[in-house]
Enzyme design. Structure first.
Site, PDB file in Angstrom:
ATOM      1  N   ASP A  48      36.883 -27.752 -71.501  1.00  0.00           N
ATOM      2  CA  ASP A  48      35.936 -26.714 -71.268  1.00  0.00           C
ATOM      3  C   ASP A  48      34.437 -27.037 -70.327  1.00  0.00           C
ATOM      4  O   ASP A  48      33.485 -26.474 -70.445  1.00  0.00           O
ATOM      5  CB  ASP A  48      35.209 -26.597 -72.522  1.00  0.00           C
ATOM      6  CG  ASP A  48      34.554 -27.840 -73.190  1.00  0.00           C
ATOM      7  OD1 ASP A  48      34.963 -28.950 -72.604  1.00  0.00           O
ATOM      8  OD2 ASP A  48      33.940 -27.960 -74.410  1.00  0.00           O
ATOM      9  N   HIS A 252      42.383 -35.243 -43.431  1.00  0.00           N
ATOM     10  CA  HIS A 252      41.582 -34.948 -44.458  1.00  0.00           C
ATOM     11  C   HIS A 252      41.661 -35.760 -45.664  1.00  0.00           C
ATOM     12  O   HIS A 252      41.617 -35.374 -46.877  1.00  0.00           O
ATOM     13  CB  HIS A 252      41.687 -33.239 -44.752  1.00  0.00           C
ATOM     14  CG  HIS A 252      41.177 -32.332 -44.121  1.00  0.00           C
ATOM     15  ND1 HIS A 252      41.697 -31.024 -44.055  1.00  0.00           N
ATOM     16  CD2 HIS A 252      40.393 -32.413 -42.917  1.00  0.00           C
ATOM     17  CE1 HIS A 252      40.839 -30.424 -43.130  1.00  0.00           C
ATOM     18  NE2 HIS A 252      40.293 -31.114 -42.238  1.00  0.00           N
ATOM     19  N   ASP A 269      33.471 -38.668 -41.730  1.00  0.00           N
ATOM     20  CA  ASP A 269      33.408 -37.274 -41.313  1.00  0.00           C
ATOM     21  C   ASP A 269      32.717 -36.747 -42.471  1.00  0.00           C
ATOM     22  O   ASP A 269      33.427 -36.571 -43.698  1.00  0.00           O
ATOM     23  CB  ASP A 269      34.760 -36.880 -41.294  1.00  0.00           C
ATOM     24  CG  ASP A 269      34.753 -35.114 -40.809  1.00  0.00           C
ATOM     25  OD1 ASP A 269      33.866 -34.759 -41.067  1.00  0.00           O
ATOM     26  OD2 ASP A 269      35.886 -34.690 -40.325  1.00  0.00           O
ATOM     27  N   ASP A 280      28.284 -30.827 -40.079  1.00  0.00           N
ATOM     28  CA  ASP A 280      29.740 -31.431 -39.940  1.00  0.00           C
ATOM     29  C   ASP A 280      29.359 -32.250 -38.909  1.00  0.00           C
ATOM     30  O   ASP A 280      29.454 -32.047 -37.788  1.00  0.00           O
ATOM     31  CB  ASP A 280      30.840 -30.301 -39.620  1.00  0.00           C
ATOM     32  CG  ASP A 280      32.139 -30.939 -39.806  1.00  0.00           C
ATOM     33  OD1 ASP A 280      32.529 -31.892 -40.109  1.00  0.00           O
ATOM     34  OD2 ASP A 280      33.148 -29.930 -39.650  1.00  0.00           O
ATOM     35  N   HIS A 359      45.399 -32.069 -33.587  1.00  0.00           N
ATOM     36  CA  HIS A 359      44.440 -31.051 -34.102  1.00  0.00           C
ATOM     37  C   HIS A 359      43.514 -30.438 -33.012  1.00  0.00           C
ATOM     38  O   HIS A 359      43.429 -30.740 -31.945  1.00  0.00           O
ATOM     39  CB  HIS A 359      43.496 -31.244 -35.429  1.00  0.00           C
ATOM     40  CG  HIS A 359      42.581 -32.489 -35.004  1.00  0.00           C
ATOM     41  ND1 HIS A 359      41.455 -32.074 -34.262  1.00  0.00           N
ATOM     42  CD2 HIS A 359      42.490 -33.800 -35.427  1.00  0.00           C
ATOM     43  CE1 HIS A 359      40.753 -33.171 -34.117  1.00  0.00           C
ATOM     44  NE2 HIS A 359      41.563 -34.220 -34.789  1.00  0.00           N
ATOM     45  N   HIS A 363      36.013 -25.635 -34.450  1.00  0.00           N
ATOM     46  CA  HIS A 363      35.833 -24.278 -35.459  1.00  0.00           C
ATOM     47  C   HIS A 363      34.311 -24.093 -35.480  1.00  0.00           C
ATOM     48  O   HIS A 363      33.306 -24.818 -35.194  1.00  0.00           O
ATOM     49  CB  HIS A 363      36.449 -24.952 -36.707  1.00  0.00           C
ATOM     50  CG  HIS A 363      35.622 -26.078 -37.379  1.00  0.00           C
ATOM     51  ND1 HIS A 363      34.730 -26.050 -37.998  1.00  0.00           N
ATOM     52  CD2 HIS A 363      35.793 -27.438 -37.467  1.00  0.00           C
ATOM     53  CE1 HIS A 363      34.310 -27.136 -38.442  1.00  0.00           C
ATOM     54  NE2 HIS A 363      35.076 -28.136 -38.056  1.00  0.00           N
ATOM     55  N   HIS A 370      34.430 -24.406 -42.257  1.00  0.00           N
ATOM     56  CA  HIS A 370      35.064 -23.873 -41.131  1.00  0.00           C
ATOM     57  C   HIS A 370      34.896 -22.336 -41.293  1.00  0.00           C
ATOM     58  O   HIS A 370      35.404 -21.550 -41.943  1.00  0.00           O
ATOM     59  CB  HIS A 370      36.712 -24.095 -41.720  1.00  0.00           C
ATOM     60  CG  HIS A 370      37.053 -25.444 -41.509  1.00  0.00           C
ATOM     61  ND1 HIS A 370      38.150 -25.927 -42.303  1.00  0.00           N
ATOM     62  CD2 HIS A 370      36.588 -26.482 -40.935  1.00  0.00           C
ATOM     63  CE1 HIS A 370      38.108 -27.206 -41.917  1.00  0.00           C
ATOM     64  NE2 HIS A 370      37.154 -27.670 -41.209  1.00  0.00           N
ATOM     65  N   GLU A 393      35.298 -31.773 -31.636  1.00  0.00           N
ATOM     66  CA  GLU A 393      35.486 -33.063 -32.384  1.00  0.00           C
ATOM     67  C   GLU A 393      36.975 -33.588 -32.219  1.00  0.00           C
ATOM     68  O   GLU A 393      37.999 -33.394 -32.753  1.00  0.00           O
ATOM     69  CB  GLU A 393      35.839 -32.738 -34.131  1.00  0.00           C
ATOM     70  CG  GLU A 393      36.534 -31.468 -34.593  1.00  0.00           C
ATOM     71  CD  GLU A 393      36.382 -31.104 -36.187  1.00  0.00           C
ATOM     72  OE1 GLU A 393      36.837 -32.189 -36.721  1.00  0.00           O
ATOM     73  OE2 GLU A 393      35.906 -30.166 -36.314  1.00  0.00           O
ATOM     74  N   TYR A 397      44.980 -40.507 -32.985  1.00  0.00           N
ATOM     75  CA  TYR A 397      45.551 -41.175 -34.324  1.00  0.00           C
ATOM     76  C   TYR A 397      46.768 -41.616 -33.993  1.00  0.00           C
ATOM     77  O   TYR A 397      47.813 -41.006 -33.484  1.00  0.00           O
ATOM     78  CB  TYR A 397      45.638 -40.090 -35.489  1.00  0.00           C
ATOM     79  CG  TYR A 397      44.142 -38.936 -35.609  1.00  0.00           C
ATOM     80  CD1 TYR A 397      43.192 -39.123 -36.309  1.00  0.00           C
ATOM     81  CD2 TYR A 397      44.317 -37.830 -34.571  1.00  0.00           C
ATOM     82  CE1 TYR A 397      42.179 -38.697 -36.227  1.00  0.00           C
ATOM     83  CE2 TYR A 397      43.154 -37.066 -34.652  1.00  0.00           C
ATOM     84  CZ  TYR A 397      41.967 -37.356 -35.390  1.00  0.00           C
ATOM     85  OH  TYR A 397      40.948 -36.727 -35.752  1.00  0.00           O
ATOM     86  N   ARG A 417      37.792 -40.299 -34.353  1.00  0.00           N
ATOM     87  CA  ARG A 417      37.172 -38.875 -34.051  1.00  0.00           C
ATOM     88  C   ARG A 417      35.843 -39.020 -33.918  1.00  0.00           C
ATOM     89  O   ARG A 417      35.173 -39.703 -34.533  1.00  0.00           O
ATOM     90  CB  ARG A 417      37.602 -38.065 -35.141  1.00  0.00           C
ATOM     91  CG  ARG A 417      37.341 -36.491 -35.214  1.00  0.00           C
ATOM     92  CD  ARG A 417      37.984 -35.464 -36.225  1.00  0.00           C
ATOM     93  NE  ARG A 417      37.656 -36.077 -37.587  1.00  0.00           N
ATOM     94  CZ  ARG A 417      38.241 -36.459 -38.322  1.00  0.00           C
ATOM     95  NH1 ARG A 417      39.733 -36.663 -38.083  1.00  0.00           N
ATOM     96  NH2 ARG A 417      38.290 -36.377 -39.654  1.00  0.00           N
ATOM     97  N   GLU A 419      32.714 -36.326 -33.663  1.00  0.00           N
ATOM     98  CA  GLU A 419      32.389 -34.748 -33.974  1.00  0.00           C
ATOM     99  C   GLU A 419      30.942 -34.614 -33.822  1.00  0.00           C
ATOM    100  O   GLU A 419      30.211 -35.293 -34.527  1.00  0.00           O
ATOM    101  CB  GLU A 419      32.927 -34.419 -35.169  1.00  0.00           C
ATOM    102  CG  GLU A 419      32.766 -32.916 -35.532  1.00  0.00           C
ATOM    103  CD  GLU A 419      33.302 -32.686 -36.853  1.00  0.00           C
ATOM    104  OE1 GLU A 419      33.635 -33.389 -37.813  1.00  0.00           O
ATOM    105  OE2 GLU A 419      33.518 -31.417 -36.996  1.00  0.00           O
TER     106      GLU A 419
HETATM  107  N1  GLY Z   1      35.071 -32.207 -41.111  1.00  0.00           N
HETATM  108  C1  GLY Z   1      36.198 -31.548 -41.778  1.00  0.00           C
HETATM  109  C2  GLY Z   1      36.745 -30.695 -40.970  1.00  0.00           C
HETATM  110  O1  GLY Z   1      36.382 -30.194 -40.098  1.00  0.00           O
HETATM  111  O2  GLY Z   1      38.015 -30.221 -41.288  1.00  0.00           O
HETATM  112 MN    MN Z   2      35.005 -30.406 -38.552  1.00  0.00          MN
END
Ligand code: GLY
Ligand code: MN
Length: 461
Positions: A48, A252, A269, A280, A359, A363, A370, A393, A397, A417, A419
């Site tokens: 609940d 992620h 991140d 971000d 990637h 974004h 995002h 970013e 990797y 990374r 960013e």
């Molecule tokens: N910082 C997480 C992403 O851009 O997916």
């Molecule tokens: Mn990001």
């Protein structure tokens, strides 16, 4: 403690701003149409207990109203009123348990809409509002509860319709209109986003300053969240990624429970959400305070790619240009290190670099991390414009698995990374997260300077 002079309860964006946004959207809708913008519903976490409630971003953008079970209806040109909100009714028993509810009348006043109705009356009232409307704007597929209800209403209207009456309206996505509006940020939105970036940068410094072998990823995550709350941001904008060593190869990664080892890098991140606006930012630090030679080689490539991408963030450049600029730097660097072979243009054309750079670079950033907004107009990449906010970013990797058996050992198990959040301005851009150091020498110098100051009582191994 807070870098800003608003109280926690103060909202920078006011009811008149939300009303202005509704008017702009109404002005772009076709005459005789209707828009349905559902709010979010409570999500069950276990038994609940619900997850902390977070309003839907489209609904929030147009109302600033943060209660569950609400619906905004916009009807351009309707003489009795163009904006209607359905919301929960007041109820002493549930309010005693869950806290105060505004109720339809107070909601109408507080939001400045033309009417407020109980959400329990929606099945009776909404079909009448839909009747005769030539277009229905709604983002289908995002709120299944409301998708089903809309279909039910349309079926009911179709059955009732006599042959000489118009057919029920066509359904159009609201995103094209609303998300274009959200893509260009107002001065107040930018003020909040700059503050959110500032809070996230301060939190990263707190985490950076405690990095030491033996801590866990979770210790750093806890410090970030503690710092957000102390600075007036209620939550994170997305689950924080604190990834040491090879964990950083999971893009992620959110488990955040491994122990930091001296020979590893730790990737953070993380960004707070301030009054619904996201930040971000990502940095990657050496756990020991010093990069190994191989780590530094790869780090400097990623940093150069980050800078090349930021240089490409200017009005008039298309939105994929930062990615293209970063990719050239990443690929040239990886070829120079001997981790990729061939001519850069050919490597990029064949996608050989995707094994290390899987990637895209950017974004949109806004109410959603995002954020909404098209990246292409038709087939072509759209141009960057003042008021847009995007991330930059790039990352490399190199997991330690069968796919990297050909890679020299010192390069394996690395995830890096870097960013930043970038605001496009009339001339060039402003890096909202510029206050967070990213040069490897600066990071080493800061970590060396705090040696002896780190809290050894937190060391668990
Ligand atoms: N910082 C997480 C992403 O851009 O997916
Ligand atoms: Mn990001």
């Amino acid at each position: 403690m807070r870098p800003w002079n608003l109280r926690l309860t103060d909202r920078l964006i006011q009811p008149s701003d939300f009303a202005h946004r509704r008017r702009r959207l109404l002005g772009g809708m076709r005459p005789g149409s209707i828009a349905l913008v559902p709010g979010a519903r409570e999500q069950r976490r276990n038994r609940d207990i619900n997850f902390p409630f977070r309003q839907d971003s489209d609904f929030y953008y147009l109302t600033g109203f943060c209660e569950p079970d609400a619906l905004l209806v916009l009807l351009p040109g309707r003489v009795q009123g163009e904006a209607i909100v359905f919301c929960r009714e007041r109820d002493a028993t549930s309010e005693r348990r869950d806290g105060p509810v505004l109720g339809p009348d107070a909601c109408q006043l507080a939001l400045g809409v033309d009417d407020g109705f109980p959400i329990s009356d929606v099945d009776e009232i909404l079909p009448g509002l839909l009747e005769g409307r030539s277009q229905i704007y709604m983002n289908l597929g995002e709120h299944l509860f409301w998708d089903h209800r809309l279909m039910m209403y349309l079926e009911r209207l179709a059955k009732q319709r006599s042959a000489d009456e118009p057919e029920v309206g066509e359904i159009l996505t609201l995103g094209h209109l609303l998300h274009e509006q959200r893509l260009i940020k107002s001065a107040k939105e930018l003020e909040l986003m700059a503050l959110a970036a500032q809070i996230s940068v301060a939190a990263q410094y707190r985490a950076l300053d405690m990095i030491i072998p033996g801590l866990t990823e979770g210790d750093l995550e806890a410090e970030l969240h503690y710092s957000y709350r102390l600075q007036g941001a209620k939550s994170e904008a997305y689950p924080s990624i604190v990834a040491t060593g090879e964990n950083a190869c999971t893009l992620h990664y959110v488990k955040n429970e491994s122990v930091l080892l001296a020979q590893e890098l730790v990737l953070i991140d993380a960004g707070c959400e301030l009054q619904y606006y996201a930040s971000d930012v990502t940095r990657t630090y050496p756990v020991s305070g010093r990069f190994s030679s191989a780590q530094r080689d790869v780090y400097d490539i990623v940093l150069a790619a980050n800078r090349a991408a930021i240089d490409a963030c200017r009005p008039g450049n298309h939105v994929n240009l930062p990615h293209e600029a970063a990719t050239v730097v990443l690929v040239e660097g990886l070829i120079e290190l001997g981790l990729l072979q061939g001519d850069p243009a050919q490597v990029i054309a064949q996608g050989d670099h995707n094994r290390f750079c899987p990637h895209k670079t950017s974004h949109w950033l806004g109410l959603d991390v995002h954020d909404v907004g098209d990246y292409r107009l038709g087939e072509a990449w759209r141009d960057l414009m003042p008021g847009m906010v995007l991330t930059v970013e790039p990352g490399i990797y190199i997991p330690r698995d069968d796919s990297t058996a050909d890679i020299p050992e010192p390069y394996r198990g690395l995830g890096i990374r870097i960013e930043d959040a970038v605001l496009i301005q009339k001339e060039g851009c402003q890096v909202l997260t510029a206050a967070l150091i990213k040069d490897a020498d600066d990071i080493e110098a800061r970590m060396a300077a705090r040696a002896g100051n780190t809290d050894m009582s937190r060391v668990v191994a």
